[in-house]
Design a protein around this motif. Structure first.
Motif, PDB file in Angstrom:
ATOM      1  N   LEU A 117       0.819  -1.223   0.000  1.00 15.26           N
ATOM      2  CA  LEU A 117       0.000   0.000   0.000  1.00 15.26           C
ATOM      3  C   LEU A 117       0.847   1.266   0.000  1.00 15.26           C
ATOM      4  CD1 LEU A 117      -2.932  -0.901   2.417  1.00 15.26           C
ATOM      5  CD2 LEU A 117      -2.991  -0.671  -0.058  1.00 15.26           C
ATOM      6  N   ALA A 118       2.164   1.094   0.260  1.00 16.80           N
ATOM      7  CA  ALA A 118       3.018   2.280   0.226  1.00 16.80           C
ATOM      8  C   ALA A 118       3.023   2.920  -1.155  1.00 16.80           C
ATOM      9  CB  ALA A 118       4.445   1.907   0.638  1.00 16.80           C
ATOM     10  N   GLY A 119       2.745   2.138  -2.179  1.00 13.11           N
ATOM     11  CA  GLY A 119       2.691   2.705  -3.523  1.00 13.11           C
ATOM     12  C   GLY A 119       1.553   3.674  -3.720  1.00 13.11           C
ATOM     13  N   VAL A 120       0.554   3.640  -2.831  1.00 17.02           N
ATOM     14  CA  VAL A 120      -0.580   4.562  -2.952  1.00 17.02           C
ATOM     15  C   VAL A 120      -0.147   6.001  -2.736  1.00 17.02           C
ATOM     16  CG1 VAL A 120      -2.847   5.126  -1.967  1.00 17.02           C
ATOM     17  CG2 VAL A 120      -2.166   2.751  -2.234  1.00 17.02           C
ATOM     18  N   ILE A 121       1.005   6.189  -2.082  1.00 14.01           N
ATOM     19  CA  ILE A 121       1.453   7.544  -1.788  1.00 14.01           C
ATOM     20  C   ILE A 121       1.712   8.341  -3.062  1.00 14.01           C
ATOM     21  CG2 ILE A 121       3.924   7.039  -1.723  1.00 14.01           C
ATOM     22  CD1 ILE A 121       1.942   9.344   0.653  1.00 14.01           C
ATOM     23  N   VAL A 122       2.097   7.647  -4.157  1.00 15.27           N
ATOM     24  CA  VAL A 122       2.373   8.356  -5.417  1.00 15.27           C
ATOM     25  C   VAL A 122       1.109   9.034  -5.960  1.00 15.27           C
ATOM     26  CG1 VAL A 122       3.166   8.117  -7.792  1.00 15.27           C
ATOM     27  CG2 VAL A 122       4.306   6.864  -5.952  1.00 15.27           C
ATOM     28  N   PRO A 123      -0.033   8.319  -6.104  1.00 13.40           N
ATOM     29  CA  PRO A 123      -1.244   9.018  -6.549  1.00 13.40           C
ATOM     30  C   PRO A 123      -1.689  10.131  -5.608  1.00 13.40           C
ATOM     31  CG  PRO A 123      -1.511   6.646  -6.769  1.00 13.40           C
ATOM     32  CD  PRO A 123      -0.251   6.870  -6.000  1.00 13.40           C
ATOM     33  N   VAL A 124      -1.495   9.905  -4.312  1.00 16.41           N
ATOM     34  CA  VAL A 124      -1.901  10.938  -3.352  1.00 16.41           C
ATOM     35  C   VAL A 124      -1.095  12.215  -3.556  1.00 16.41           C
ATOM     36  CG1 VAL A 124      -1.990  11.546  -0.904  1.00 16.41           C
ATOM     37  CG2 VAL A 124      -2.703   9.267  -1.653  1.00 16.41           C
ATOM     38  N   LEU A 169       0.438  13.162  -6.240  1.00 17.76           N
ATOM     39  CA  LEU A 169       0.078  13.757  -7.524  1.00 17.76           C
ATOM     40  C   LEU A 169      -1.256  14.495  -7.447  1.00 17.76           C
ATOM     41  CD1 LEU A 169       1.207  10.913  -9.937  1.00 17.76           C
ATOM     42  CD2 LEU A 169       2.218  13.184  -9.717  1.00 17.76           C
ATOM     43  N   LEU A 170      -2.193  13.964  -6.672  1.00 16.04           N
ATOM     44  CA  LEU A 170      -3.471  14.662  -6.509  1.00 16.04           C
ATOM     45  C   LEU A 170      -3.286  15.979  -5.760  1.00 16.04           C
ATOM     46  CD1 LEU A 170      -5.888  11.696  -5.698  1.00 16.04           C
ATOM     47  CD2 LEU A 170      -5.706  12.987  -7.832  1.00 16.04           C
ATOM     48  N   LEU A 171      -2.399  15.991  -4.795  1.00 12.23           N
ATOM     49  CA  LEU A 171      -2.105  17.250  -4.102  1.00 12.23           C
ATOM     50  C   LEU A 171      -1.432  18.241  -5.053  1.00 12.23           C
ATOM     51  CD1 LEU A 171      -0.856  15.928  -0.643  1.00 12.23           C
ATOM     52  CD2 LEU A 171      -3.126  16.752  -1.257  1.00 12.23           C
ATOM     53  N   TRP A 172      -0.533  17.739  -5.884  1.00  3.91           N
ATOM     54  CA  TRP A 172       0.089  18.593  -6.912  1.00  3.91           C
ATOM     55  C   TRP A 172      -0.992  19.188  -7.813  1.00  3.91           C
ATOM     56  CZ3 TRP A 172       3.550  16.225 -11.352  1.00  3.91           C
ATOM     57  CH2 TRP A 172       3.905  17.242 -12.243  1.00  3.91           C
ATOM     58  N   SER A 173      -1.927  18.348  -8.248  1.00  4.04           N
ATOM     59  CA  SER A 173      -3.012  18.825  -9.104  1.00  4.04           C
ATOM     60  C   SER A 173      -3.849  19.887  -8.400  1.00  4.04           C
ATOM     61  CB  SER A 173      -3.890  17.653  -9.527  1.00  4.04           C
ATOM     62  OG  SER A 173      -5.019  18.098 -10.240  1.00  4.04           O
ATOM     63  N   ALA A 174      -4.139  19.689  -7.114  1.00  6.34           N
ATOM     64  CA  ALA A 174      -4.951  20.653  -6.378  1.00  6.34           C
ATOM     65  C   ALA A 174      -4.282  22.011  -6.304  1.00  6.34           C
ATOM     66  CB  ALA A 174      -5.234  20.131  -4.973  1.00  6.34           C
ATOM     67  N   ILE A 175      -2.948  21.997  -6.237  1.00  7.01           N
ATOM     68  CA  ILE A 175      -2.217  23.263  -6.111  1.00  7.01           C
ATOM     69  C   ILE A 175      -2.037  23.951  -7.456  1.00  7.01           C
ATOM     70  CG2 ILE A 175       0.017  24.258  -5.469  1.00  7.01           C
ATOM     71  CD1 ILE A 175       0.239  22.046  -3.349  1.00  7.01           C
ATOM     72  N   THR A 212      -9.181  13.042  -9.337  1.00  9.88           N
ATOM     73  CA  THR A 212      -9.467  12.389  -8.052  1.00  9.88           C
ATOM     74  C   THR A 212     -10.488  11.283  -8.230  1.00  9.88           C
ATOM     75  OG1 THR A 212      -8.990  14.460  -6.874  1.00  9.88           O
ATOM     76  CG2 THR A 212     -10.258  12.792  -5.700  1.00  9.88           C
ATOM     77  N   SER A 213     -11.514  11.537  -9.038  1.00 10.54           N
ATOM     78  CA  SER A 213     -12.523  10.494  -9.286  1.00 10.54           C
ATOM     79  C   SER A 213     -11.902   9.271  -9.939  1.00 10.54           C
ATOM     80  CB  SER A 213     -13.647  11.055 -10.167  1.00 10.54           C
ATOM     81  OG  SER A 213     -14.311  12.122  -9.527  1.00 10.54           O
ATOM     82  N   VAL A 214     -11.079   9.486 -10.944  1.00 13.31           N
ATOM     83  CA  VAL A 214     -10.447   8.360 -11.645  1.00 13.31           C
ATOM     84  C   VAL A 214      -9.515   7.605 -10.704  1.00 13.31           C
ATOM     85  CG1 VAL A 214      -8.870   7.745 -13.514  1.00 13.31           C
ATOM     86  CG2 VAL A 214     -10.656   9.454 -13.897  1.00 13.31           C
ATOM     87  N   ALA A 215      -8.693   8.364  -9.955  1.00 11.25           N
ATOM     88  CA  ALA A 215      -7.749   7.711  -9.052  1.00 11.25           C
ATOM     89  C   ALA A 215      -8.483   6.939  -7.956  1.00 11.25           C
ATOM     90  CB  ALA A 215      -6.818   8.749  -8.435  1.00 11.25           C
ATOM     91  N   THR A 216      -9.531   7.529  -7.406  1.00  7.89           N
ATOM     92  CA  THR A 216     -10.282   6.847  -6.352  1.00  7.89           C
ATOM     93  C   THR A 216     -10.959   5.594  -6.888  1.00  7.89           C
ATOM     94  OG1 THR A 216     -10.689   8.969  -5.272  1.00  7.89           O
ATOM     95  CG2 THR A 216     -12.087   7.143  -4.619  1.00  7.89           C
ATOM     96  N   PHE A 217     -11.558   5.716  -8.057  1.00  9.42           N
ATOM     97  CA  PHE A 217     -12.223   4.550  -8.656  1.00  9.42           C
ATOM     98  C   PHE A 217     -11.214   3.433  -8.926  1.00  9.42           C
ATOM     99  CE2 PHE A 217     -13.760   2.131 -12.316  1.00  9.42           C
ATOM    100  CZ  PHE A 217     -15.026   1.763 -11.874  1.00  9.42           C
ATOM    101  N   THR A 246      -9.649   5.321   4.280  1.00 15.63           N
ATOM    102  CA  THR A 246      -8.468   5.847   3.579  1.00 15.63           C
ATOM    103  C   THR A 246      -8.842   6.406   2.209  1.00 15.63           C
ATOM    104  OG1 THR A 246      -7.039   4.263   4.715  1.00 15.63           O
ATOM    105  CG2 THR A 246      -6.181   5.262   2.692  1.00 15.63           C
ATOM    106  N   LEU A 247      -9.668   5.668   1.479  1.00 18.39           N
ATOM    107  CA  LEU A 247     -10.087   6.146   0.154  1.00 18.39           C
ATOM    108  C   LEU A 247     -10.935   7.411   0.252  1.00 18.39           C
ATOM    109  CD1 LEU A 247     -10.959   2.754  -1.598  1.00 18.39           C
ATOM    110  CD2 LEU A 247      -8.929   4.190  -1.927  1.00 18.39           C
ATOM    111  N   VAL A 248     -11.764   7.514   1.296  1.00 14.22           N
ATOM    112  CA  VAL A 248     -12.555   8.735   1.487  1.00 14.22           C
ATOM    113  C   VAL A 248     -11.636   9.933   1.716  1.00 14.22           C
ATOM    114  CG1 VAL A 248     -14.149   9.912   3.052  1.00 14.22           C
ATOM    115  CG2 VAL A 248     -14.637   7.585   2.296  1.00 14.22           C
ATOM    116  N   VAL A 249     -10.614   9.744   2.539  1.00 15.36           N
ATOM    117  CA  VAL A 249      -9.662  10.832   2.787  1.00 15.36           C
ATOM    118  C   VAL A 249      -8.925  11.201   1.498  1.00 15.36           C
ATOM    119  CG1 VAL A 249      -7.551  11.456   4.010  1.00 15.36           C
ATOM    120  CG2 VAL A 249      -9.391  10.272   5.223  1.00 15.36           C
ATOM    121  N   ILE A 250      -8.494  10.175   0.745  1.00 14.90           N
ATOM    122  CA  ILE A 250      -7.773  10.444  -0.507  1.00 14.90           C
ATOM    123  C   ILE A 250      -8.641  11.225  -1.488  1.00 14.90           C
ATOM    124  CG2 ILE A 250      -6.797   9.323  -2.558  1.00 14.90           C
ATOM    125  CD1 ILE A 250      -5.781   7.101  -0.740  1.00 14.90           C
ATOM    126  N   SER A 251      -9.935  10.926  -1.513  1.00 12.06           N
ATOM    127  CA  SER A 251     -10.822  11.592  -2.473  1.00 12.06           C
ATOM    128  C   SER A 251     -11.335  12.941  -1.961  1.00 12.06           C
ATOM    129  CB  SER A 251     -12.014  10.682  -2.790  1.00 12.06           C
ATOM    130  OG  SER A 251     -12.760  10.404  -1.603  1.00 12.06           O
TER     131      SER A 251
END
Length: 726
Positions: free
Chosen positions: A206-213, A215-221, A232-237, A265-270
């Motif tokens: 699950l440590a690999g999940v940190i990469v999408p997270v 990137l989503l923060l990068w996108s938000a900024i 976020t929808s695509v990544a969460t799905f 965890t997925l709710v927080v990520i999304s």
């Protein structure tokens, strides 16, 4: 309605993959997010589509006991309605900001609580689960709805309202295509990296999940909110499918604790990227609004003065071709404000601004410089800029603004100046075009004047404006000096007391004295006359109060007042108050006013004369004969002296016309009980002629040149009995 039904059905059908038995509860319910967004946007009646889609789902794909079907339909439709009612009761219009995002999240929690409560109760009533499983079912149902809402609702809301969002807040975030492509590539690689990590059988896949997270923060900024929401929808799905279904080596959660942790965890990520994007977007919008407020005129939407000057300087520094600057000033605009109200004036300005936009469009820089003035900078020659300029004049003249049952209208004056590379400074161009515009206004208005075609008149105006600046400087630095010239009685010898006129001299920066004729004319033209007259009155009375021994030597002191001073009610109050505090008797003061100033506002002049005469002051009508020379108003003016202009006196001994004019003025003065005073007497022949014409008083170089007031009262013998024959 059909589209929403189909979309909801499709979103619900996807979740069948998460079910292993009819009694299972899906880990991900995207249909909840879709329904929540659509009912919020289009109204509560669309909740009927939820019921239809849910019924079709049980009929076609997920068979269930008939008793449970009713609970299932009710749980989704009713919970969505209640949540939407809650949100709408607190915010009629949703915007992309953190407060609204948190409000949506509270509504989502309410939806999940109600939906899970109804759904778990239905499964218990239908005997699909034992009572001991109710807490597990309730928690999984609520988390599944919450994950579906957090993953899909922001995307749907932003996707449907993207046009309004772009219209209201265009240009908030501008990112190059290269950065978008880089982000997509890294996200794709990051998601693919998770799969081989899982196949390796490591302890921490699950440590690999940190990469999408990340990137989503990068996108938000960095990226627009819509892109972030869709990503976020695509990544969460994707993560929900991989982790929830146990795809590609990932172990599917079996226990309630594992399931709850995964879904939380997925709710927080999304959720976090969307809230972060909303926060950054809100900050960008506020900054954009502040920038608009700092650079745009709120009344017309055009650039304000500071922003226009900044743009103009940049254009002049970078453009190598012809550049034209236009200065537009509405004629007699104050009449609209005074007669119809300032609100009417604002409406007129908005109409004029639209006309300016229509004529010059997006190829020019337009500004509302302040008041009733507009400026335009365009990359054109003067000849080319004159064409839309003249069309604008005609459009403004033909414009009618309806206001409270009447039609308001106005005209404009336009000045144009053009320069070529190397460009002149903006300040220089603005000075030239301002002078051209005001020259057009003084020529009657409703006209266009190009700077450079009438250099002589513009140079005269520029000199006059410089003189006005000199007047202000001289008043601030007290550079004016009082001089005196005697007024001689031609009828009899003097009684030893002084009858004189106060004259001004201007001391420049090099301590040279100059007659202030140009400065006084500029003061009158640029409304500095009352201030100048206050200065002279104050300086005279202060000097006399500092030299009380001179007061008995004064028979009469003549003081000149300008036209603007007569119309200034505050000057009358100041004059009366200051004279009451002075040792100079009102009977010792004679106020000189010009014929042209009297004609300018006869009513105010009469009131001023009457008020000052009640105090005891006398009046003289100066430069008589050079103005309109209408004898009719003399009957209504209570003046004591008519001062014959020196242009007639200088030729009185040589010109029959001048002699006739002097004789007529003298006879009129005597007929009305006044005294005639001849100015600029320079030789004995003129004096003899004046005595033959029975002129009462005279002044000029023949008797004495003007002297500083100190020297005037310090003459040898201290006598003021002038002999008219010498």
């Amino acid at each position: 309605m059909i589209l929403l039904t189909a979309l909801y059905f499709g979103g619900a059908a996807i979740t069948i993959w998460f079910l292993r038995t009819p009694a299972d509860v899906t880990l991900f319910w995207p249909a909840a997010g879709l329904a929540y967004a659509m009912v919020l946007l289009f109204g509560l009646r669309y909740a009927f589509a939820i019921a239809m889609a849910q019924a079709l789902l049980h009929l076609l794909l997920v068979p269930a006991p008939p008793v449970f079907v009713g609970f299932s339909i009710c749980s989704n439709a009713l919970a969505t309605v209640v949540a939407c009612l809650y949100v709408r009761s607190r915010r009629k219009t949703l915007q992309l900001r953190t407060d609204d995002g948190l409000l949506l999240l509270r509504g989502a929690l309410l939806l999940c609580v109600i939906s899970a409560g109804i759904g778990s109760t239905g499964m218990l009533v239908a005997k699909m689960i034992p009572s001991s499983d109710v807490p597990r079912v309730y928690l999984q149902w609520a988390l599944g709805d919450l994950l579906g809402i957090s993953a899909l609702t922001p995307s749907v809301l932003l996707l449907i309202t993207r046009k309004q969002l772009r219209k209201l807040h265009s240009g908030v975030n501008r990112v190059r295509l290269r950065e978008y492509l880089s982000w997509v590539v890294i996200m794709g690689v990051g998601l693919l990296v998770i799969i081989p990590i899982a196949y390796q059988g490591g302890l921490y896949p699950l440590a690999g999940v940190i990469v999408p997270v990340v990137l989503l923060l990068w996108s938000a900024i960095r990226f627009p909110p819509l892109f972030t929401a869709l990503a976020t929808s695509v990544a969460t799905f994707t993560l929900a499918m991989i982790l929830g279904l146990g795809i590609d080596g990932f172990r599917r959660p079996e226990t309630l604790a594992d399931t709850s942790m995964l879904m939380a965890t997925l709710v927080v990520i999304s959720t976090i990227p969307i809230l972060l994007a909303a926060s950054f977007y809100e900050r960008h919008v506020v900054m954009a609004a502040l920038h608009v407020r700092a650079t745009r005129d709120p009344l017309t939407g055009l650039l304000n003065r500071d922003a226009f000057e900044e743009q103009a300087r940049l254009v002049l520094a970078s453009h190598n071709g012809d550049v034209s600057l236009l200065y537009i000033d509405l004629d007699n605009f104050k009449l609209i404000n005074d007669a119809a109200s300032h609100a009417a004036g604002d409406e007129m300005l908005r109409h004029v601004a639209r006309l300016v936009k229509a004529e010059f469009g997006d190829d020019a820089w337009l500004a509302h410089s302040g008041g009733d003035e507009f400026t335009v900078l365009c990359k054109q020659t003067a000849a080319a800029a004159t064409v839309p300029g003249r069309r604008l004049l005609a459009a403004i003249e033909n414009m009618r603004v309806a206001w409270q049952g009447s039609n308001l209208r106005t005209t404009a004056s336009i000045g144009i100046v053009t320069c070529t590379a190397p460009q002149a400074s903006f300040d220089e161009l603005l000075s030239q075009v301002d002078a051209a515009c005001h020259e057009a206004k003084e020529l009657g208005g409703n006209r266009l004047l190009v700077a450079g075609l009438n250099e002589e008149r513009l140079d005269t105006r520029n000199r006059m404006m410089q003189s006005a600046l000199n007047v202000r400087e001289a008043l601030d630095q007290r550079q004016f000096a009082l001089w005196c010239q005697p007024v001689v009685d031609l009828r009899a010898a003097g009684d030893g007391r002084a009858h004189f006129e106060i004259l001004l001299r201007w001391r420049d920066a090099q301590d040279h004295l100059h007659p202030p004729a140009s400065l006084i004319a500029a003061a009158e033209r640029f409304r500095l006359g009352p201030r100048l007259d206050r200065y002279v009155l104050s300086a005279l009375l202060n000097w006399l109060e500092a030299h009380p021994q001179t007061l008995p030597l004064i028979r009469q002191c003549n003081l000149n007042l300008g036209a603007a001073t007569l119309a200034d009610d505050e000057f009358g109050d100041y004059f009366a108050t200051r004279l009451q505090r002075s040792n100079l008797l009102p009977e010792q003061l004679c106020l000189e006013i010009t014929e042209t100033s009297v004609v300018r506002d006869l009513g105010r002049t009469r009131h001023f004369i009457q008020r000052m005469r009640e105090m005891g002051c006398r009046f003289a009508l100066d430069d008589f004969g050079t103005g309109f020379c209408s004898f009719s108003y003399l009957r209504d003016l209570q003046v004591d002296y008519l001062k014959i202009d020196g242009s007639f006196v200088r030729d009185v001994d040589q010109s029959p016309l001048s002699e006739a004019i002097v004789r007529s003025i003298t006879e009129i003065a005597h007929l009305l009980g006044m005294r005639a005073v001849a100015e600029q007497v320079e030789n004995d022949a003129q004096l003899a002629c004046l005595r033959d014409l029975r002129v009462d008083f005279a002044q000029g170089y023949l008797f004495q040149r003007p002297l500083p007031i100190e020297e005037f009262f310090a003459r040898p013998g201290s006598t003021f009995a002038f002999d008219a024959s010498t």
